[in-house]
Design an enzyme around this catalytic site. Structure first.
Site, PDB file in Angstrom:
ATOM      1  N   PRO A 129      -6.527  12.841   1.404  1.00 57.25           N
ATOM      2  CA  PRO A 129      -6.213  14.056   2.177  1.00 57.25           C
ATOM      3  C   PRO A 129      -5.876  13.754   3.632  1.00 57.25           C
ATOM      4  CG  PRO A 129      -8.584  13.864   1.817  1.00 57.25           C
ATOM      5  CD  PRO A 129      -7.946  12.744   1.045  1.00 57.25           C
ATOM      6  N   THR A 161      -9.846  11.323  -2.444  1.00 56.02           N
ATOM      7  CA  THR A 161     -10.652  10.226  -1.889  1.00 56.02           C
ATOM      8  C   THR A 161     -11.444  10.736  -0.688  1.00 56.02           C
ATOM      9  OG1 THR A 161      -8.794   9.461  -0.559  1.00 56.02           O
ATOM     10  CG2 THR A 161      -9.095   8.419  -2.688  1.00 56.02           C
ATOM     11  N   GLY A 193      -0.065   7.303   1.402  1.00 57.67           N
ATOM     12  CA  GLY A 193       0.848   6.275   1.892  1.00 57.67           C
ATOM     13  C   GLY A 193       0.705   5.028   1.028  1.00 57.67           C
ATOM     14  N   ASP A 194       1.215   3.905   1.538  1.00 62.36           N
ATOM     15  CA  ASP A 194       1.156   2.668   0.756  1.00 62.36           C
ATOM     16  C   ASP A 194      -0.282   2.176   0.583  1.00 62.36           C
ATOM     17  OD1 ASP A 194       4.003   2.417   0.498  1.00 62.36           O
ATOM     18  OD2 ASP A 194       4.038   1.906   2.626  1.00 62.36           O
ATOM     19  N   GLY A 207       2.249   9.684   3.029  1.00 60.84           N
ATOM     20  CA  GLY A 207       1.616   8.976   4.143  1.00 60.84           C
ATOM     21  C   GLY A 207       2.546   8.842   5.322  1.00 60.84           C
ATOM     22  N   ASP A 239       0.158  -4.702   3.198  1.00 58.61           N
ATOM     23  CA  ASP A 239       0.615  -3.377   2.730  1.00 58.61           C
ATOM     24  C   ASP A 239       0.214  -2.275   3.713  1.00 58.61           C
ATOM     25  OD1 ASP A 239       1.410  -4.889   0.591  1.00 58.61           O
ATOM     26  OD2 ASP A 239      -0.033  -4.071  -0.834  1.00 58.61           O
ATOM     27  N   GLY A 240       0.206  -2.615   4.992  1.00 60.92           N
ATOM     28  CA  GLY A 240      -0.141  -1.632   6.031  1.00 60.92           C
ATOM     29  C   GLY A 240      -1.633  -1.503   6.286  1.00 60.92           C
ATOM     30  N   GLU A 241      -2.460  -2.217   5.511  1.00 62.46           N
ATOM     31  CA  GLU A 241      -3.918  -2.165   5.690  1.00 62.46           C
ATOM     32  C   GLU A 241      -4.375  -3.354   6.531  1.00 62.46           C
ATOM     33  OE1 GLU A 241      -6.119   0.428   3.969  1.00 62.46           O
ATOM     34  OE2 GLU A 241      -4.132   1.136   4.480  1.00 62.46           O
TER      35      GLU A 241
HETATM   36  P1  ADP Z   1      -0.973   6.269   5.749  1.00 66.37           P
HETATM   37  O1  ADP Z   1       0.395   5.948   5.257  1.00 66.37           O
HETATM   38  O2  ADP Z   1      -0.963   7.537   6.526  1.00 66.37           O
HETATM   39  O3  ADP Z   1      -1.571   5.108   6.471  1.00 66.37           O
HETATM   40  P2  ADP Z   1      -2.565   5.576   3.446  1.00 66.37           P
HETATM   41  O4  ADP Z   1      -2.543   6.198   2.107  1.00 66.37           O
HETATM   42  O5  ADP Z   1      -1.905   4.268   3.581  1.00 66.37           O
HETATM   43  O6  ADP Z   1      -1.897   6.579   4.484  1.00 66.37           O
HETATM   44  O7  ADP Z   1      -4.108   5.491   3.803  1.00 66.37           O
HETATM   45  C1  ADP Z   1      -4.600   5.061   4.990  1.00 66.37           C
HETATM   46  C2  ADP Z   1      -6.060   4.691   4.864  1.00 66.37           C
HETATM   47  O8  ADP Z   1      -6.863   5.833   4.613  1.00 66.37           O
HETATM   48  C3  ADP Z   1      -6.427   3.687   3.775  1.00 66.37           C
HETATM   49  O9  ADP Z   1      -7.099   2.619   4.392  1.00 66.37           O
HETATM   50  C4  ADP Z   1      -7.420   4.439   2.888  1.00 66.37           C
HETATM   51  O10 ADP Z   1      -8.467   3.591   2.427  1.00 66.37           O
HETATM   52  C5  ADP Z   1      -8.002   5.406   3.844  1.00 66.37           C
HETATM   53  N1  ADP Z   1      -8.613   6.588   3.210  1.00 66.37           N
HETATM   54  C6  ADP Z   1      -8.463   7.073   1.974  1.00 66.37           C
HETATM   55  N2  ADP Z   1      -9.160   8.224   1.812  1.00 66.37           N
HETATM   56  C7  ADP Z   1      -9.782   8.453   2.982  1.00 66.37           C
HETATM   57  C8  ADP Z   1     -10.674   9.482   3.466  1.00 66.37           C
HETATM   58  N3  ADP Z   1     -11.010  10.504   2.703  1.00 66.37           N
HETATM   59  N4  ADP Z   1     -11.088   9.376   4.738  1.00 66.37           N
HETATM   60  C9  ADP Z   1     -10.713   8.371   5.530  1.00 66.37           C
HETATM   61  N5  ADP Z   1      -9.886   7.368   5.140  1.00 66.37           N
HETATM   62  C10 ADP Z   1      -9.423   7.405   3.884  1.00 66.37           C
HETATM   63 MG    MG Z   2      -0.903   3.074   5.259  1.00 72.79          MG
END
Ligand code: ADP
Ligand code: MG
Length: 532
Positions: free
Chosen positions: A167, A198, A224-225, A255, A508-510
């Site tokens: 979300p 999540t 996102g990714d 994302g 992968d952006g992490e």
């Molecule tokens: P974005 O493209 O905006 O970065 P992502 O889907 O890549 O979006 O997710 C970014 C991060 O958010 C990931 O590290 C994921 O683990 C984390 N995440 C997922 N669910 C939650 C949540 N409920 N609260 C905080 N972080 C979350």
């Molecule tokens: Mg991301």
């Protein structure tokens, strides 16, 4: 007057023109016009208005654009009272159409409902509607490409998918977008889903690690990714990883970094879409259900981490933009533009040693790989970090072997190359075409081409050089700039040994804490929902 339908007469024309079903039905809701419908073996639904001039062209729906069709009995109380025996079928198509504001094409929804009133008997009308609906669905099934060694497949009909939704992805609109854009299309395609929202970082990782996967035909991430990265790593940590990673995966982009969605769209139609149009395109792929093999890169760090990546590994400028722009998350993809401008003011240099195993023989490599002919003078050296040899930590996780990699405390194999420069502005290993929604870094990439596209920018590049590079990325024209600091080489494996362990890298952006990392490509080990 509405007529019944039946198996069509064999056509004298080509096999694809052969009419499989024909009939006359009224178009809902007006019900004032009757249409003669023909369904051809070539998967076209031809609609001729009754009473139109004989030479007027039939309207056509291509069933390659169709995501679903179903039959039903009742169409509102009034209709039910007037024609209690009527039955109906609705066909849902998403053809490409040029937008009025630019030259790009995007999908848009066309739904047509027809009334069947051939008989006084409700059962008979219902049977006709069912026959049409099931034939239309059958002809709408995606064509499975037959390519050597690449196993494509498609999802069963109907199917059941697990949706993992973050979300907080992007500007925080994922749930709203799912309800308003995605869910109606899934209903049309008869895809049932269970939603898992999540609640924290790594939640998706943990969920899929424990999940009973036999319940699902596909695992879908709406984010996102980063969330897809978690799902892939969760699957690879399972004891049954070899079969688990074959479960078809799907990304619905919501994302700020939607690079894999942009890549899939680029492979299917060579067009770049943004925001809702990109989401609709990926939802359409899911509804069609075609899945293709995808390469993964196995990454190992000096501290013993084992990770799997489907998109990119970066260090330096590109990963710093990703990390520092995190605070502008609410801006969506604009966060990367802002982060880029901010980091350009202080163009850092990152020191380290970069080595790789070329994908092609050095003699056959293009001029972009010229440096590699310098050969691996220092290939015999073991990894150093902060001036000390890197100890070899026991590796964690999945049993999949990396035959191209050797432990960090052993010298690199002889066929590896070492880049002579040791000062970089950025290093990016990418295995799909897009680094971001509008960053076409590797136009030559495919879902599975058994190569890591290694790009690195050496120190000395000016700010203006970097701006030109980023501007050219939108069209994938950066290599035509002939920037002397920008290097490109396709590789099978790489090793990066930063000289100091400050800062972060990204996978992968992490975020990944900075340390020596090496990786190798694994051909076609996962499967992802894709366009044609
Ligand atoms: P974005 O493209 O905006 O970065 P992502 O889907 O890549 O979006 O997710 C970014 C991060 O958010 C990931 O590290 C994921 O683990 C984390 N995440 C997922 N669910 C939650 C949540 N409920 N609260 C905080 N972080 C979350
Ligand atoms: Mg991301």
């Amino acid at each position: 007057m509405e007529g019944g339908s039946g198996p069509g007469e064999g056509s004298q024309r080509g096999a694809s023109d052969e009419v499989l079903l024909s009939g006359v039905f009224s178009l809902v809701p007006a019900l004032k016009t009757d249409y003669a419908l023909s369904l051809t073996r070539g998967a076209e639904l031809l609609m001729c208005r009754q009473g139109a001039a004989p030479d007027s062209p039939a309207a056509r729906l291509l069933l390659s654009d169709c995501i679903g069709c179903y039959a039903f009995q009742s169409k509102g109380q009034q209709q039910q009272q007037q024609h209690p025996a009527a039955a109906y079928f609705t066909v849902f198509c998403y053809p490409l159409k040029k937008g009025w504001w630019d030259s790009g094409e995007a999908r848009h929804r066309v739904a047509k409902t027809f009334r069947v009133l051939a008989s006084q008997e409700a059962e008979e009308n219902r049977a006709v509607a069912e026959t049409w609906a099931s034939k239309i669905r059958e002809l709408s099934a995606p064509r499975i490409p037959k390519l050597e060694g690449a196993v494509y497949g498609h999802l069963p009909w109907p199917c059941q998918v697990m949706v993992l939704l973050n979300p907080h992805s992007g500007a925080g609109q994922a749930l709203h977008l799912f309800k308003t854009q995605v869910q109606p299309m899934l209903t049309e395609a008869n895809i049932a889903f269970s939603m898992f929202i999540t609640e924290k970082h790594r939640h998706a990782w943990e969920l899929v690690r424990e999940e009973n996967l036999s319940r699902w035909d596909a695992l879908v991430t709406m984010a996102g990714d980063g969330l897809l990265y978690e799902v892939i790593n969760g699957l690879m940590e399972r004891p049954d990883w070899e079969t688990a990673i074959q479960k078809p995966l799907c990304i619905l982009p919501a994302g700020s970094g939607n690079a894999i969605a942009a890549s899939l769209n680029y492979y299917a139609a060579k067009i770049c879409l943004l925001k809702e149009e990109l989401l609709m395109s990926c939802t359409y792929f899911l509804c069609k259900g075609l899945h293709a093999p995808m390469d993964l890169v196995s990454l190992r760090t000096a501290s013993g981490k084992r990770l799997f990546s489907f998109l990119s590994f970066s260090w330096g400028f590109v990963s710093d933009v990703d990390i520092t722009s995190e605070r502008y998350r609410k801006l969506g993809r604009a966060r990367f533009t802002l982060g880029t401008l901010q980091l350009l003011t202080t163009l850092h240099v990152y020191k380290g040693r970069l080595s790789y195993l070329p994908a092609e023989e050095p003699s056959s490599m293009s001029s972009q790989g010229e440096h590699s002919r310098l050969s691996a003078q220092n290939a015999k050296q073991v990894s150093l970090c902060n001036g000390k040899p890197v100890p070899s930590h026991p590796q964690q996780g999945c049993a999949l072997e990396d035959p191209l990699l050797v432990p960090f405390d052993q010298p690199l194999p002889k066929d590896w190359m070492v880049v002579p420069e040791e000062e970089f502005v950025s290093i990016v290993c990418i295995y799909q075409s897009h680094l971001g929604t509008d960053l076409l870094l590797a136009p030559q990439a495919k879902l599975y081409n058994d190569a890591i596209h290694l790009f690195y920018m050496t120190a000395g590049v000016s700010r203006m050089g970097m701006i030109k590079f980023f501007m050219a990325l939108e069209k994938g024209a950066h290599l035509t700039l002939n920037c002397p600091y920008l290097h490109y080489v396709p590789v099978k494996a790489f090793r990066l040994e930063p000289f100091t362990l400050k800062g972060d890298m990204t996978v992968d952006g992490e975020v990944l804490a900075c340390e020596p990392v090496q990786g190798q490509i694994h051909r076609r080990i996962s499967h992802i929902i894709t366009g044609s």
